[in-house]
Design an enzyme around this catalytic site. Sequence first.
Site, PDB file in Angstrom:
ATOM      1  N   GLY A 108      -0.400   3.182  -3.367  1.00  0.00           N
ATOM      2  CA  GLY A 108      -1.726   3.800  -3.900  1.00  0.00           C
ATOM      3  C   GLY A 108      -2.429   2.660  -4.594  1.00  0.00           C
ATOM      4  O   GLY A 108      -1.949   1.938  -5.447  1.00  0.00           O
ATOM      5  N   HIS A 141       3.257  13.707  -7.272  1.00  0.00           N
ATOM      6  CA  HIS A 141       1.961  14.506  -7.086  1.00  0.00           C
ATOM      7  C   HIS A 141       1.243  14.323  -5.937  1.00  0.00           C
ATOM      8  O   HIS A 141       1.836  13.391  -4.616  1.00  0.00           O
ATOM      9  CB  HIS A 141       1.161  14.296  -8.085  1.00  0.00           C
ATOM     10  CG  HIS A 141       0.884  12.569  -8.386  1.00  0.00           C
ATOM     11  ND1 HIS A 141       0.085  11.811  -7.398  1.00  0.00           N
ATOM     12  CD2 HIS A 141       1.267  11.812  -9.154  1.00  0.00           C
ATOM     13  CE1 HIS A 141       0.193  10.513  -7.840  1.00  0.00           C
ATOM     14  NE2 HIS A 141       0.900  10.350  -8.663  1.00  0.00           N
ATOM     15  N   SER A 190       1.548  10.489 -12.348  1.00  0.00           N
ATOM     16  CA  SER A 190       2.493  11.231 -12.930  1.00  0.00           C
ATOM     17  C   SER A 190       2.321  11.478 -14.359  1.00  0.00           C
ATOM     18  O   SER A 190       2.909  12.633 -14.926  1.00  0.00           O
ATOM     19  CB  SER A 190       3.926  10.382 -12.805  1.00  0.00           C
ATOM     20  OG  SER A 190       4.077  10.344 -11.325  1.00  0.00           O
ATOM     21  N   MET A 230       8.509   6.662  -8.489  1.00  0.00           N
ATOM     22  CA  MET A 230       9.368   6.693  -9.601  1.00  0.00           C
ATOM     23  C   MET A 230       9.355   8.597  -9.736  1.00  0.00           C
ATOM     24  O   MET A 230       9.719   8.740 -10.990  1.00  0.00           O
ATOM     25  CB  MET A 230       8.867   6.230 -10.618  1.00  0.00           C
ATOM     26  CG  MET A 230       8.848   4.774 -10.553  1.00  0.00           C
ATOM     27  SD  MET A 230       8.760   3.379 -11.974  1.00  0.00           S
ATOM     28  CE  MET A 230       7.503   4.093 -13.017  1.00  0.00           C
ATOM     29  N   HIS A 260       1.125  10.653  -4.228  1.00  0.00           N
ATOM     30  CA  HIS A 260       2.485  10.287  -3.435  1.00  0.00           C
ATOM     31  C   HIS A 260       2.655  10.987  -2.230  1.00  0.00           C
ATOM     32  O   HIS A 260       2.766  10.361  -0.907  1.00  0.00           O
ATOM     33  CB  HIS A 260       3.744  10.937  -4.253  1.00  0.00           C
ATOM     34  CG  HIS A 260       3.940  10.004  -5.504  1.00  0.00           C
ATOM     35  ND1 HIS A 260       3.808  10.744  -6.875  1.00  0.00           N
ATOM     36  CD2 HIS A 260       4.170   8.729  -5.994  1.00  0.00           C
ATOM     37  CE1 HIS A 260       4.051   9.918  -7.783  1.00  0.00           C
ATOM     38  NE2 HIS A 260       4.254   8.772  -7.328  1.00  0.00           N
TER      39      HIS A 260
HETATM   40  O1  PAF Z   1       4.368   2.525  -8.459  1.00  0.00           O
HETATM   41  C1  PAF Z   1       5.438   2.896  -8.671  1.00  0.00           C
HETATM   42  O2  PAF Z   1       5.702   4.122  -8.830  1.00  0.00           O
HETATM   43  C2  PAF Z   1       6.471   1.936  -9.232  1.00  0.00           C
HETATM   44  O3  PAF Z   1       5.861   0.595  -9.760  1.00  0.00           O
HETATM   45  C3  PAF Z   1       7.383   1.287  -7.861  1.00  0.00           C
HETATM   46  C4  PAF Z   1       6.396   0.901  -7.024  1.00  0.00           C
HETATM   47  C5  PAF Z   1       7.952   2.581  -7.297  1.00  0.00           C
HETATM   48  C6  PAF Z   1       8.468   0.257  -8.345  1.00  0.00           C
HETATM   49  O4  PAF Z   1       9.331   1.019  -9.306  1.00  0.00           O
END
Ligand code: PAF
Length: 278
Positions: free
Chosen positions: A146, A32, A185, A28, A35
């Site tokens: 994660g 950081h 985030s 989303m 990710h």
């Molecule tokens: O973990 C996330 O950032 C969200 O839940 C995801 C998996 C991208 C789904 O919107």
Amino acid sequence: MLIFKKTNETIEFRRQQMNISIGFVPTMGALHEGHLNLVKISLKENDFTYVSIFVNPLQFNDKKDLEKYPKNTDRDIKLLESIGTNALFLPSFEEVYNSSVQYDEINLDDWNSILEGQKRQGHFEGVIKAVSILFKIIMPHRAYFGLKDYQQVKIIEQLVIDKGYPIEIVSCSTVREQDGLAMSSRNAVLSPDAKKSAPKIYQWLLKAKKMYHSGRSVEEIKATIIREINDEKHFQLDYFEIRDAHDLSEIKSREQKTVALIAVFLDGIRLIDNIELT
Ligand code: PAF
């Protein structure tokens, strides 16, 4: 790095990619090191890696949380480029939910009665809708998540099994700041004071693990940690639980693989974390 904003263009491009392995990291944004670690693993394990950035409104049970959610797409793009990401899917709401691709649903009754599912009604329905659509667009061989979002990983594993998607779900260890705070985030919106207190979350998890290994009962550990959280004025407890690591059910014996999970509000920001005890 290729950047796709349209669902149809992405599907068309993806269909032409034959005989290569495709990795996928759905996010989303507000990226950081956690990710980037997922993306780096995917780049190593696959020939081509897609990342998606889509702030999925359907998974926010609290409107204010959605408004507060940090956004910095220009910075995210630079970060993804700097580590060699192959393609970014950056769709609008319409491109995800009003396209030709339909979402799938799974039975979430059991998951919704515990932990994140119970505290955030509708959250996992939203996650499943977005992830199932993204999976159908990107059609990855492997998708990376994660373990900080422990219950989310379990639910996505169930989605893949229930719907028979030919996708391997790769769950990756939580990346932490030097002080132990799990990368998230949401850390970006913590005040400087809150950031100083935040490492306590991991310290409570480590303490729970130590107590578990010294033979203390689940009840005793829970009581101790919950008391300590309640004694901290900046923290408000949402839950602290010790559960079976596979299905997050209550612990019945010490033979089970076990995980401790925590959710707290720190000056109004909700933070979650977990640690495997065995
Ligand atoms: O973990 C996330 O950032 C969200 O839940 C995801 C998996 C991208 C789904 O919107």
